[in-house]
Design a protein around this motif. Structure first.
Motif, mmCIF file in Angstrom:
data_model
loop_
_atom_site.group_PDB
_atom_site.id
_atom_site.type_symbol
_atom_site.label_atom_id
_atom_site.label_comp_id
_atom_site.label_asym_id
_atom_site.label_seq_id
_atom_site.Cartn_x
_atom_site.Cartn_y
_atom_site.Cartn_z
ATOM 1 N N MET A 152 0.838 -1.208 0.000
ATOM 2 C CA MET A 152 0.000 0.000 0.000
ATOM 3 C C MET A 152 0.851 1.226 0.000
ATOM 4 S SD MET A 152 -2.974 1.167 2.440
ATOM 5 C CE MET A 152 -3.329 2.890 2.687
ATOM 6 N N ALA A 168 0.669 4.151 1.521
ATOM 7 C CA ALA A 168 1.017 4.812 2.771
ATOM 8 C C ALA A 168 2.111 4.039 3.497
ATOM 9 C CB ALA A 168 -0.207 4.926 3.664
ATOM 10 N N ALA A 169 2.069 2.713 3.382
ATOM 11 C CA ALA A 169 2.999 1.913 4.163
ATOM 12 C C ALA A 169 4.372 1.823 3.495
ATOM 13 C CB ALA A 169 2.435 0.518 4.368
ATOM 14 N N THR A 170 4.388 1.698 2.195
ATOM 15 C CA THR A 170 5.663 1.430 1.541
ATOM 16 C C THR A 170 6.258 2.664 0.896
ATOM 17 O OG1 THR A 170 4.575 0.933 -0.536
ATOM 18 C CG2 THR A 170 4.905 -0.893 0.968
ATOM 19 N N GLU A 187 -16.198 -4.393 2.404
ATOM 20 C CA GLU A 187 -14.983 -3.876 3.042
ATOM 21 C C GLU A 187 -13.939 -4.980 3.170
ATOM 22 O OE1 GLU A 187 -13.979 -0.859 4.013
ATOM 23 O OE2 GLU A 187 -15.805 0.129 3.312
ATOM 24 N N ALA A 188 -14.407 -6.213 3.364
ATOM 25 C CA ALA A 188 -13.473 -7.334 3.491
ATOM 26 C C ALA A 188 -12.665 -7.510 2.204
ATOM 27 C CB ALA A 188 -14.249 -8.616 3.801
ATOM 28 N N VAL A 189 -13.336 -7.438 1.051
ATOM 29 C CA VAL A 189 -12.627 -7.585 -0.224
ATOM 30 C C VAL A 189 -11.677 -6.415 -0.417
ATOM 31 C CG1 VAL A 189 -12.880 -7.966 -2.696
ATOM 32 C CG2 VAL A 189 -14.701 -8.683 -1.160
ATOM 33 N N ALA A 219 -10.228 -4.577 1.814
ATOM 34 C CA ALA A 219 -9.080 -4.599 2.719
ATOM 35 C C ALA A 219 -7.981 -5.517 2.204
ATOM 36 C CB ALA A 219 -9.525 -5.041 4.115
ATOM 37 N N GLU A 220 -8.350 -6.518 1.404
ATOM 38 C CA GLU A 220 -7.347 -7.455 0.878
ATOM 39 C C GLU A 220 -6.666 -6.930 -0.377
ATOM 40 O OE1 GLU A 220 -6.732 -10.686 2.460
ATOM 41 O OE2 GLU A 220 -7.793 -9.465 3.939
ATOM 42 N N ASP A 233 -4.697 -4.589 -0.961
ATOM 43 C CA ASP A 233 -3.268 -4.275 -0.809
ATOM 44 C C ASP A 233 -2.389 -5.515 -0.888
ATOM 45 O OD1 ASP A 233 -3.886 -1.657 -0.475
ATOM 46 O OD2 ASP A 233 -4.024 -1.795 1.711
ATOM 47 N N GLU A 234 -2.984 -6.690 -0.709
ATOM 48 C CA GLU A 234 -2.180 -7.916 -0.709
ATOM 49 C C GLU A 234 -1.829 -8.373 -2.116
ATOM 50 O OE1 GLU A 234 -1.222 -9.104 2.250
ATOM 51 O OE2 GLU A 234 -2.315 -7.355 3.008
ATOM 52 N N THR A 235 -2.578 -7.904 -3.103
ATOM 53 C CA THR A 235 -2.341 -8.366 -4.466
ATOM 54 C C THR A 235 -0.992 -7.865 -4.947
ATOM 55 O OG1 THR A 235 -3.412 -6.441 -5.432
ATOM 56 C CG2 THR A 235 -4.797 -8.340 -5.007
ATOM 57 N N VAL A 236 -0.341 -8.684 -5.741
ATOM 58 C CA VAL A 236 0.975 -8.334 -6.268
ATOM 59 C C VAL A 236 0.875 -8.214 -7.786
ATOM 60 C CG1 VAL A 236 3.372 -9.050 -6.496
ATOM 61 C CG2 VAL A 236 2.101 -9.578 -4.393
#
Lengths: 241, 107
Positions: free
Chosen positions: A1, A3-5, A38-40, A42-43, A45-48
């Protein structure tokens, strides 16, 4: 994400995020959407990679819509529940889109820029072009067709010409008239005298002549045309055009 | 003829993944990776299982500030029982899993 990276998201990822967020939270919606949406989200950011992100977003958008409809949302409420002015505007846009698609894929209106097909079609006339028939049946003798240029010399231009010879036909000219398989053609639509080099029309090609034999640049000069370049069949002149 | 619920290959793949370590809370994206299911396929199944109390869900606080809370899942006791039964039924000959035949032979 981001903000984080601190890494900037690609355009595709941002578009996917925007689409998914809009589907989950509603276009105007600030704040949280329903839990499952929201669950979908929130995930996400995990996609590469872009492809995985877009796949995730696409599935999430479909899922979010289904959940909203299950929850009683009516997908067309935005366009239908706000009075007739908005309804009519939406219908007008739909009608325009249908017209554009129809013109593009069903029946087109084509402007005639040259005198090759006079006297039937003159410069400045418009005619209707049937874009469907030749998906179902092959061109026949006497059809007027629109075709893309088929030689290095005429490529990039579009021609309106008449089908005079089909594959296997032996074309020749004598006394200013066209002969097909030895038979003199009666051509009431044509203007001027025709002279040509004898040729047997090869498989997959069409022998095309303009009705105005004195000016048309056609198979007499460019040879038989690859039939795959045919774009449609002339239906007729638009009156008063 | 009513279809036996929770027997689709997609649901079974999800059951297998969730049974791998039944006590662990799983993230949606990990489950998607493990099962190969797209988000649009997997989440409707998760939601249905949760509605029917076969799946527990909760929000996991973010690991780092600035990240969103993530939704996590694990099978309930009922869910684990159902999952084992469905996976076991799949490995039996296909006749037995056909709903009509199974009902006839049971009665």
């Amino acid at each position: 994400m981001t903000a984080a990276t601190g890494v900037r998201e690609s355009l595709a990822r941002r578009a996917g995020r925007a689409a998914l967020t809009a589907a989950v939270r509603g276009r105007r919606g600030a704040g949280r959407g329903p839990d499952w949406g929201e669950a979908v989200l929130a995930e996400y950011d995990e996609t590469v990679g872009d492809a995985a992100a877009l796949r995730w977003a696409a599935g999430g958008v479909l899922f979010a819509w289904r959940e909203r409809i299950r929850g009683g949302a009516r997908p067309l409420a935005l366009v239908w529940d706000h009075g007739w002015p908005r309804r009519l505007a939406v219908l007008a846009v739909l009608a325009a889109a249908l017209l554009v698609a129809g013109e593009r894929w069903v029946v087109g209106v084509v402007y005639v820029p040259s005198g090759s097909m006079a006297p039937g079609l003159g410069i400045g006339d418009r005619f209707l072009l049937d874009r469907v028939s030749y998906h179902l049946a092959d061109p026949g003798h006497g059809d007027r067709v629109v075709i893309d240029g088929w030689t290095p010399q005429n490529r990039g231009h579009r021609f309106t010409l008449r089908v005079i010879g089909l594959p296997g036909d032996e074309m020749s000219c004598a006394g200013g008239a066209v002969h097909r398989n030895g038979v003199r053609l009666d051509e009431p639509y044509a203007a001027g005298l025709t002279d040509c080099t004898p040729v047997t029309v090869p498989t997959g090609t069409l022998y095309l002549l303009g009705d105005n034999r004195d000016v048309a640049n056609d198979s007499r000069f460019q040879g038989p045309a690859d039939a795959s370049g045919v774009r449609g069949r002339v239906l007729g002149r638009v009156p008063f055009s | 003829m009513p279809r036996v619920p929770h027997t689709s290959p997609q649901t079974l793949a999800l059951f297998a993944a969730l049974l791998g370590d039944p006590a662990t809370w799983r993230h949606g994206y990990d489950l998607s990776r493990e099962t190969g299911l797209a988000s649009g396929t997997m989440y409707p199944i998760l939601a249905r299982l949760a509605d029917q109390s076969y799946l527990e869900t909760r929000w996991e606080p973010p690991a780092q500030p600035g990240r969103p809370a993530r939704h996590v899942y694990r099978l309930t006791a009922d869910g684990a029982t159902l999952a084992r039964a469905r996976l076991a039924a799949k490995t039996r000959p296909s006749r037995a899993t056909r709903p009509g035949l199974a009902q006839w032979s049971a009665s």
